[in-house]
Scaffold this motif. Sequence first.
Motif, PDB file in Angstrom:
ATOM      1  N   ASN A 173      50.386  60.160  19.764  1.00  0.00           N
ATOM      2  CA  ASN A 173      51.662  59.639  20.254  1.00  0.00           C
ATOM      3  C   ASN A 173      52.863  60.109  19.430  1.00  0.00           C
ATOM      4  OD1 ASN A 173      50.279  58.150  22.281  1.00  0.00           O
ATOM      5  ND2 ASN A 173      49.802  56.600  20.743  1.00  0.00           N
ATOM      6  N   GLU A 174      52.721  61.230  18.717  1.00  0.00           N
ATOM      7  CA  GLU A 174      53.837  61.815  17.978  1.00  0.00           C
ATOM      8  C   GLU A 174      54.013  63.259  18.402  1.00  0.00           C
ATOM      9  OE1 GLU A 174      53.682  61.468  13.737  1.00  0.00           O
ATOM     10  OE2 GLU A 174      53.403  59.304  13.792  1.00  0.00           O
ATOM     11  N   VAL A 175      55.253  63.710  18.372  1.00  0.00           N
ATOM     12  CA  VAL A 175      55.571  65.085  18.732  1.00  0.00           C
ATOM     13  C   VAL A 175      55.639  65.964  17.480  1.00  0.00           C
ATOM     14  CG1 VAL A 175      57.294  66.572  19.812  1.00  0.00           C
ATOM     15  CG2 VAL A 175      56.825  64.326  20.775  1.00  0.00           C
ATOM     16  N   MET A 176      56.123  65.394  16.383  1.00  0.00           N
ATOM     17  CA  MET A 176      56.293  66.151  15.146  1.00  0.00           C
ATOM     18  C   MET A 176      54.947  66.651  14.629  1.00  0.00           C
ATOM     19  SD  MET A 176      58.307  65.059  11.697  1.00  0.00           S
ATOM     20  CE  MET A 176      57.053  64.016  10.994  1.00  0.00           C
ATOM     21  N   THR A 177      54.924  67.906  14.183  1.00  0.00           N
ATOM     22  CA  THR A 177      53.678  68.478  13.672  1.00  0.00           C
ATOM     23  C   THR A 177      53.650  68.468  12.153  1.00  0.00           C
ATOM     24  OG1 THR A 177      54.582  70.725  13.745  1.00  0.00           O
ATOM     25  CG2 THR A 177      53.349  69.974  15.685  1.00  0.00           C
ATOM     26  N   GLN A 178      52.445  68.471  11.626  1.00  0.00           N
ATOM     27  CA  GLN A 178      52.179  68.511  10.182  1.00  0.00           C
ATOM     28  C   GLN A 178      51.306  69.728   9.918  1.00  0.00           C
ATOM     29  OE1 GLN A 178      53.300  65.853   8.178  1.00  0.00           O
ATOM     30  NE2 GLN A 178      54.219  65.000  10.019  1.00  0.00           N
ATOM     31  N   GLU A 179      51.243  70.133   8.652  1.00  0.00           N
ATOM     32  CA  GLU A 179      50.374  71.237   8.264  1.00  0.00           C
ATOM     33  C   GLU A 179      49.515  70.825   7.078  1.00  0.00           C
ATOM     34  OE1 GLU A 179      52.850  75.225   9.433  1.00  0.00           O
ATOM     35  OE2 GLU A 179      53.255  74.341   7.468  1.00  0.00           O
ATOM     36  N   ILE A 180      48.329  71.406   7.040  1.00  0.00           N
ATOM     37  CA  ILE A 180      47.413  71.183   5.930  1.00  0.00           C
ATOM     38  C   ILE A 180      46.714  72.505   5.644  1.00  0.00           C
ATOM     39  CG2 ILE A 180      45.475  70.454   7.382  1.00  0.00           C
ATOM     40  CD1 ILE A 180      44.790  68.393   5.199  1.00  0.00           C
ATOM     41  N   SER A 181      46.441  72.750   4.371  1.00  0.00           N
ATOM     42  CA  SER A 181      45.740  73.963   3.986  1.00  0.00           C
ATOM     43  C   SER A 181      44.313  73.933   4.526  1.00  0.00           C
ATOM     44  CB  SER A 181      45.707  74.079   2.460  1.00  0.00           C
ATOM     45  OG  SER A 181      44.827  75.104   2.064  1.00  0.00           O
ATOM     46  N   ALA A 182      43.868  75.049   5.055  1.00  0.00           N
ATOM     47  CA  ALA A 182      42.494  75.135   5.560  1.00  0.00           C
ATOM     48  C   ALA A 182      41.489  74.943   4.431  1.00  0.00           C
ATOM     49  CB  ALA A 182      42.274  76.476   6.245  1.00  0.00           C
ATOM     50  N   GLN A 183      41.900  75.188   3.190  1.00  0.00           N
ATOM     51  CA  GLN A 183      41.000  74.997   2.055  1.00  0.00           C
ATOM     52  C   GLN A 183      40.641  73.532   1.842  1.00  0.00           C
ATOM     53  OE1 GLN A 183      41.616  76.963  -1.614  1.00  0.00           O
ATOM     54  NE2 GLN A 183      42.505  78.759  -0.675  1.00  0.00           N
ATOM     55  N   GLN A 184      41.413  72.630   2.404  1.00  0.00           N
ATOM     56  CA  GLN A 184      41.130  71.206   2.285  1.00  0.00           C
ATOM     57  C   GLN A 184      40.172  70.704   3.343  1.00  0.00           C
ATOM     58  OE1 GLN A 184      45.326  69.451   1.737  1.00  0.00           O
ATOM     59  NE2 GLN A 184      43.838  67.892   1.280  1.00  0.00           N
ATOM     60  N   VAL A 185      39.953  71.499   4.374  1.00  0.00           N
ATOM     61  CA  VAL A 185      39.235  71.036   5.567  1.00  0.00           C
ATOM     62  C   VAL A 185      37.831  71.625   5.622  1.00  0.00           C
ATOM     63  CG1 VAL A 185      39.273  70.984   8.087  1.00  0.00           C
ATOM     64  CG2 VAL A 185      41.421  70.816   6.805  1.00  0.00           C
ATOM     65  N   GLU A 186      36.846  70.745   5.742  1.00  0.00           N
ATOM     66  CA  GLU A 186      35.459  71.182   5.897  1.00  0.00           C
ATOM     67  C   GLU A 186      35.221  71.654   7.333  1.00  0.00           C
ATOM     68  OE1 GLU A 186      30.975  69.330   6.199  1.00  0.00           O
ATOM     69  OE2 GLU A 186      32.567  68.083   5.391  1.00  0.00           O
ATOM     70  N   LYS A 187      35.548  70.778   8.286  1.00  0.00           N
ATOM     71  CA  LYS A 187      35.296  71.110   9.688  1.00  0.00           C
ATOM     72  C   LYS A 187      36.208  70.289  10.587  1.00  0.00           C
ATOM     73  CE  LYS A 187      31.613  67.700  10.226  1.00  0.00           C
ATOM     74  NZ  LYS A 187      30.211  67.467  10.522  1.00  0.00           N
ATOM     75  N   ILE A 188      36.283  70.740  11.838  1.00  0.00           N
ATOM     76  CA  ILE A 188      37.016  70.011  12.871  1.00  0.00           C
ATOM     77  C   ILE A 188      36.059  69.785  14.025  1.00  0.00           C
ATOM     78  CG2 ILE A 188      38.938  70.054  14.509  1.00  0.00           C
ATOM     79  CD1 ILE A 188      40.330  72.025  12.580  1.00  0.00           C
ATOM     80  N   VAL A 189      35.986  68.535  14.485  1.00  0.00           N
ATOM     81  CA  VAL A 189      35.244  68.219  15.701  1.00  0.00           C
ATOM     82  C   VAL A 189      36.306  67.947  16.758  1.00  0.00           C
ATOM     83  CG1 VAL A 189      33.613  66.676  16.828  1.00  0.00           C
ATOM     84  CG2 VAL A 189      33.298  67.277  14.410  1.00  0.00           C
ATOM     85  N   PHE A 190      36.405  68.864  17.699  1.00  0.00           N
ATOM     86  CA  PHE A 190      37.423  68.770  18.737  1.00  0.00           C
ATOM     87  C   PHE A 190      37.036  67.719  19.773  1.00  0.00           C
ATOM     88  CE2 PHE A 190      37.936  72.992  16.939  1.00  0.00           C
ATOM     89  CZ  PHE A 190      39.300  73.026  16.718  1.00  0.00           C
TER      90      PHE A 190
END
Length: 179
Positions: free
Chosen positions: A51-68
């Motif tokens: 419910n938000e339009v504004m986007t955020q960013e995060i380094s891919a090095q922080q992320v193990e995986k994404i479950v879409f």
Amino acid sequence: MKKIFLAFFVCIGLPIMLLAQTDKVFLHNGNTMEVSVKSISSGLITYSYPNEVMTQEISAQQVEKIVFSSGRTQQISEKIIINGKDDWEKVIITTSEADIIGLVRKGDVKGTWTGSSLSGTAKVQEKAEREAKQNAAKLGAHVIFVQTYDTRQAGGMDAVTGFGQNAKAAVRGVAYGYE
């Protein structure tokens, strides 16, 4: 009866379906974010909260995986585990701010090395980087964001001593970790 079912679906079913449309981002620090992933590029993951339009960013090095929300899973990066100075070889050196977005600052680090007047700058710089990585590993950090590289080639005569100048290298930066 159809109107009651339709009203029930709109009031109860539709919000549940909208909640199910979020992607789950699993972070190396153990947290999970339920967001809408917009893009994955250049080491950054762009997302927005429900419910938000504004986007955020995060380094891919922080992320193990994404479950879409579709159910598809995408592995993003392996967690780098630093248990102390002996894990210095795992530490990554970067000059890209994108690599540290969302990581936690652990402290300033530096590495300096002086070789002989016959030393090559590449070898001296490698040893300075090794010292910086060891210092970062002591802090439990897995990334160094380099702020300055200073190198001086060997050669020439020192005006004071009359001897050849030694090769020198210094690396200064900030160490970051997952938490």
